[in-house]
Write an enzyme that holds these catalytic residues in place. Structure first.
Site, PDB file in Angstrom:
ATOM      1  CG  ASP A  14      -1.942   1.096   1.192  1.00 21.07           C
ATOM      2  OD1 ASP A  14      -2.267   1.565   0.085  1.00 21.07           O
ATOM      3  OD2 ASP A  14      -2.405   1.504   2.270  1.00 21.07           O
ATOM      4  CD  GLU A  46      -4.905   6.365  -0.537  1.00 22.58           C
ATOM      5  OE1 GLU A  46      -6.046   5.851  -0.504  1.00 22.58           O
ATOM      6  OE2 GLU A  46      -4.022   6.062   0.288  1.00 22.58           O
ATOM      7  CD  GLU A  47      -2.193   5.145   3.119  1.00 25.33           C
ATOM      8  OE1 GLU A  47      -3.216   5.285   3.813  1.00 25.33           O
ATOM      9  OE2 GLU A  47      -1.937   4.096   2.501  1.00 25.33           O
ATOM     10  CD  GLU A  66      -5.222   2.461  -2.396  1.00 28.11           C
ATOM     11  OE1 GLU A  66      -4.747   1.524  -1.715  1.00 28.11           O
ATOM     12  OE2 GLU A  66      -4.963   3.647  -2.150  1.00 28.11           O
TER      13      GLU A  66
END
Length: 888
Positions: free
Chosen positions: A197, A231-232, A258
């Protein structure tokens, strides 16, 4: 010729002879005299018993064979035949280089400089290598600033400043008007190297870019490869690209890569909205397909506490797309164990083959030029063991579903329209048998939930986290045994005197009826997942009709059993495959779903529902068998043994095994809290290590190792303080209400937060406008809590309207990249007309927390000391934070 009062045998459509009596005082299945007793048995009892034993054995073998097929198919998903076009070895080297710098939170040198430089260097190498080819490659490093609101985790507002995007545009040298977007993210959560991820996706995209750029045939359309760096931080960088980048207006569709697990096969779990041509493109092009519309509808229901950039492109860009994610081994997702060596090269090869093939197909497709023209409803799509994907328009699925439902209705109506009293008696019998089946569901579910509650009260919750088979043995044996027991009692006490063959046929009809009801209901709700009950009705019904004569003459013969099981094979194999996916996703989620959701209830319910669904078309075997005492004895023995073993604590929930870790997640923040009164003076100040457990067992297993973390330091929510007075990084206090606060010295970060009120003025429309400035680390959380009677009217975030009132509080998530300027924001508040004398003074409480996720400020001596004491089977994620509250 028999008289009118004699037994009349009526042969209904597609079944064995149906027996009814018209005598006065006769008995039917609903409790009245009806069926004649069984005829005297012939002396060949041993042959009869042998035949029944074989039939029962075949059922068991069928389940084992199905599970074997599913297991085999999963192994095939891991193999995947390389095509030679995508170089997994080179992609693996990219993955290892990206993860070698360690965790990459937004704002860190690792994320903003080292990873960005590596990606830019590789992209430049590709551009130099392909300069003489038919394509041109343009690179743009974007650092957007923006704000938006999102209804994730109850809803909050996000503000980002100078986060990083690397956008690479590949197109024919003559240029193009229409672009496809491929998206990955290279940032990570704190304390995780983020191999799955989402570094592996960026590595795959680099190699896909290399392959497409080297293609000798010019692309018809262009592709943007977006390597997004935030994104996190809840999807910030993708929002910055799609709302601000000049290339975004030319994007017609996207693919988002993802992860919700580590390795395995990437599943298509979201498509659209609408635009079925995208699913058709995936079906046509993907070399190793794995897709499920069931996953899409489950994910979009909000049951899974997660989200992806898919939402941003869909909601803010109005662009259709495909969302893919790795789902296996979610136990180590977002932990220190998410390392490059745990991702098989075969998984990288498979993902690369699929992404390259689908992108190549889409950029050569005429449909990409005007995708809106092909926007006409949803698609039903599902794969068969990862070999092929079946896809058809939802409207076709609706027609097909109703055709199957109509066929079922005709099948049952034929029996209900028997001459004389036969039809009415059949309807009553079917209603009674359906009642028995539904009652067995509720009794079974209630019984298993009682077992789960006892396990929870005994303090043995999550015993299955490392030993999943133990939950199947405990809850599965309890559910199966209760189902068999209820129907055995019904057969012996309620349906006594009825021929077994008649009962077997009747309960087959019950299963058909109940599955058909679910089919109609799901279709009425517009859910594409209705294809599952459609398969579970169509195949068994067709099989039953084809085997009507075999069943009529021999009942549960070996030949009938074999043919019947073969007829159920396809829907059952697919259904069991879906069940595997459900458990593969939900079991790890229970390890990070907070302290308030009892995982035993969730897992026991899933196992019970699985048992009910899988047993539906085997219920009639219970009525065909002479005795179930050996089955009940076996299931009861398994249950008792497993219950005793679980109660004794034999199955420890967690594992620190390097080969297969199942860590317990614990979050620790060494924080200093400061509370100011209405006059701006410090009202109170304290420091400590604030500890959150993100699973149900809380500190139960930690206290023996670290005795000071016990109930004496449990925290309590102060309702008069924003977010209970603690530095929540995200608005998840509803998930984790059990927290601990261990006293510790004050923290002293080298870059302390600077927070000040710049101005406070009354407006002509009766509100008070307050402007603030903040300077601090890359991650901040702002909490606004208007006092009773006061309300926020507008603010400088998003579209200007305060959104997502979380029980009277507002949460604003802030992050920035490198060298961000001072954060300035304002809001207007409507003062209370009648202040609450029992509440806090003033109009509003404003609190801000800072989070130091990297660098020297991330650690303190106290944190290091306590981290060393955590057992190896835990994953303690820690950082330094501060919390400052002001009243105005």
């Amino acid at each position: 010729m028999e008289s009118d009062t004699a037994v009349r045998r009526i042969k209904p459509f597609g079944t064995q002879n149906y027996v009814a009596q018209d005598n006065d005082g006769s008995r039917d299945l609903c409790g009245n005299n009806g069926y004649s007793g069984e005829p005297k048995r012939k002396p060949e009892v041993n042959i009869y018993l042998l035949r029944e034993g074989l039939a029962a054995s075949l059922v068991s073998v069928f389940i084992l064979v199905l599970w074997g097929l599913v297991h085999l198919s999963l192994q095939q998903l891991v193999i995947g035949k390389p095509t030679g076009e995508f170089n997994a070895g080179r992609a693996r080297r990219h993955l290892e280089q990206i993860t070698s710098v360690g965790p990459r939170p937004v704002g860190s040198q690792e994320n903003e400089v080292q990873t960005v430089n590596y990606l830019l260097k590789q992209i430049e190498n590709i551009r130099a290598e392909t300069a003489a080819g038919p394509h041109q490659l343009t690179v743009d490093v974007q650092r957007p600033t923006g704000s938006f609101s999102i209804d994730f985790l109850g809803g909050f507002t996000s503000f980002y400043d100078r986060v990083t995007n690397i956008a690479v545009r590949l197109e024919p040298k003559g240029g193009t008007q229409h672009l496809m977007l491929a998206n990955c993210h290279f940032d990570t959560v704190a304390n995780s190297p983020g191999a799955s991820d989402d570094a592996v996706s960026c590595a795959v995209m680099l190699e896909v870019l290399h392959s497409l750029a080297n293609q000798s045939t010019p692309l018809h359309h262009g592709v943007i490869f977006l390597f997004n760096g935030a994104e996190e931080n809840i999807l910030q960088a993708s929002h910055g690209f799609i709302t601000q980048h000049p290339w975004a207006k030319q994007v017609r569709a996207f693919i988002n890569l993802e992860a919700a697990g580590v390795g395995g096969k990437e599943v298509v779990f979201q498509t659209g909205p609408e635009n079925p041509w995208l699913v058709q493109a995936y079906v046509h092009a993907a070399k190793h397909p794995f897709a499920s519309v069931v996953g899409q509808e489950v994910f979009q229901s909000g049951v899974i506490p997660s989200d992806t950039d898919f939402r941003i492109y869909r909601d803010f860009g109005n662009i259709p797309g495909i969302d893919l994610a790795f789902i296996e081994n979610g136990f180590i997702y977002h932990t220190k164990y998410d390392t490059a060596d745990r991702i098989l090269t075969d998984s990288i090869q498979r993902a690369g083959d699929n992404i390259l093939a689908v992108l190549r197909y889409l950029v050569m497709s005429e449909k990409l030029a005007d995708s809106s023209e092909y926007r006409h409803g949803n698609m039903v799509f599902f794969d068969l063991l990862g070999v092929i994907v079946v896809a058809y328009p939802a409207r076709v699925g609706t027609i097909l579903n109703y055709i199957v439902a109509m066929a079922t209705f005709l099948y049952l109506a034929k029996k209900a329209s028997l001459p004389g009293r036969g039809g009415g008696r059949y309807v009553r019998d079917l209603a009674c048998a359906t009642g028995v089946a539904v009652l067995s569901w509720f009794v079974t579910l209630l019984s298993v939930l009682i077992v789960a509650l006892i396990i929870t009260l005994l303090g043995r919750s999550m015993f299955w986290y490392t030993h999943f088979y133990a939950s199947v043995c405990l809850y599965g044996s309890a559910a199966t045994g209760k189902m068999v027991l209820v129907h055995t009692l019904a057969k012996n006490l309620y349906f006594g005197g009825v021929r077994l063959v008649e009962l077997g046929d009747l309960f087959f009809d019950v299963s058909i009826l109940l599955w058909c009801c679910s089919l109609v209901w799901l279709t009425q709700q517009g859910l594409c997942s209705a294809y599952v009950p459609m398969l579970m009705v169509a195949f068994p019904l067709a099989t039953r009709l084809l085997l009507a004569n075999e069943f009529k003459h021999k009942g549960a013969s070996v030949k009938y059993s074999v043919l019947y099981l073969l007829g159920l094979a396809l829907p059952y194999v697919h259904f069991m495959f879906l069940i595997w996916v459900v458990f593969e996703i939900f079991t790890p989620i229970m390890g990070r779903s907070g302290t308030e959701i009892p995982p035993e209830v969730v897992l026991a319910t899933l196992v019970t529902l699985t048992t009910i669904f899988l047993s539906s078309f085997f219920l009639h075997f219970i009525y065909l068998a002479r005795s179930t005492k050996w089955i009940l004895t076996g299931l009861g023995s398994v249950f008792v043994i497993m219950f005793l073993l679980v109660s004794c604590g034999l199955f420890f929930p967690y594992s620190g095994s390097p080969d297969s870790p199942r860590p317990k997640r614990v979050f620790l923040q060494h924080t200093t809290r400061t509370f100011h009164n209405l006059q701006g003076q410090v009202e109170s100040r304290d420091s400590g290590v604030w500890i959150n457990s993100f699973d149900y067992t809380a500190m139960q297993h930690i206290t023996p190792h670290i005795p000071e973390i016990n109930d004496s330091v449990r925290t309590h929510c102060r309702e008069d303080r924003p977010f209970c007075g603690y530095p929540w990084f995200l608005p998840v206090k509803f998930l984790s209400k059990k927290n601990w606060y261990l006293p510790a010295p004050e923290v002293s970060p080298s870059s302390p937060i600077e927070f000040s009120l710049l101005s406070k003025e009354e407006t002509s429309w009766g509100t008070v406008k307050m402007t603030f400035s903040v300077k601090g680390p890359s991650h901040l959380s702002l909490y606004l809590m208007p006092h009773r009677g006061a309300s926020l009217s507008t603010w400088s975030f998003g579209d200007g309207t305060p959104q997502f009132d979380l029980s009277g509080e507002y949460f604003v998530f802030y992050s920035h990249g490198l060298d961000a300027p001072t954060w300035t924001f304002w809001f207007e508040i409507q003062p209370p007309r009648d202040p609450d004398p029992s509440g806090p003074e003033g109009m509003i409480s404003v609190a801000i927390s800072s989070h130091y996720f990297f660098g020297h400020d991330q650690r303190t001596a106290q944190l290091e000391e306590i981290l060393r004491r955590f057992p190896t089977w835990t994953f303690p994620s820690s950082w330094v934070s501060t919390y400052d509250m002001y009243r105005y």
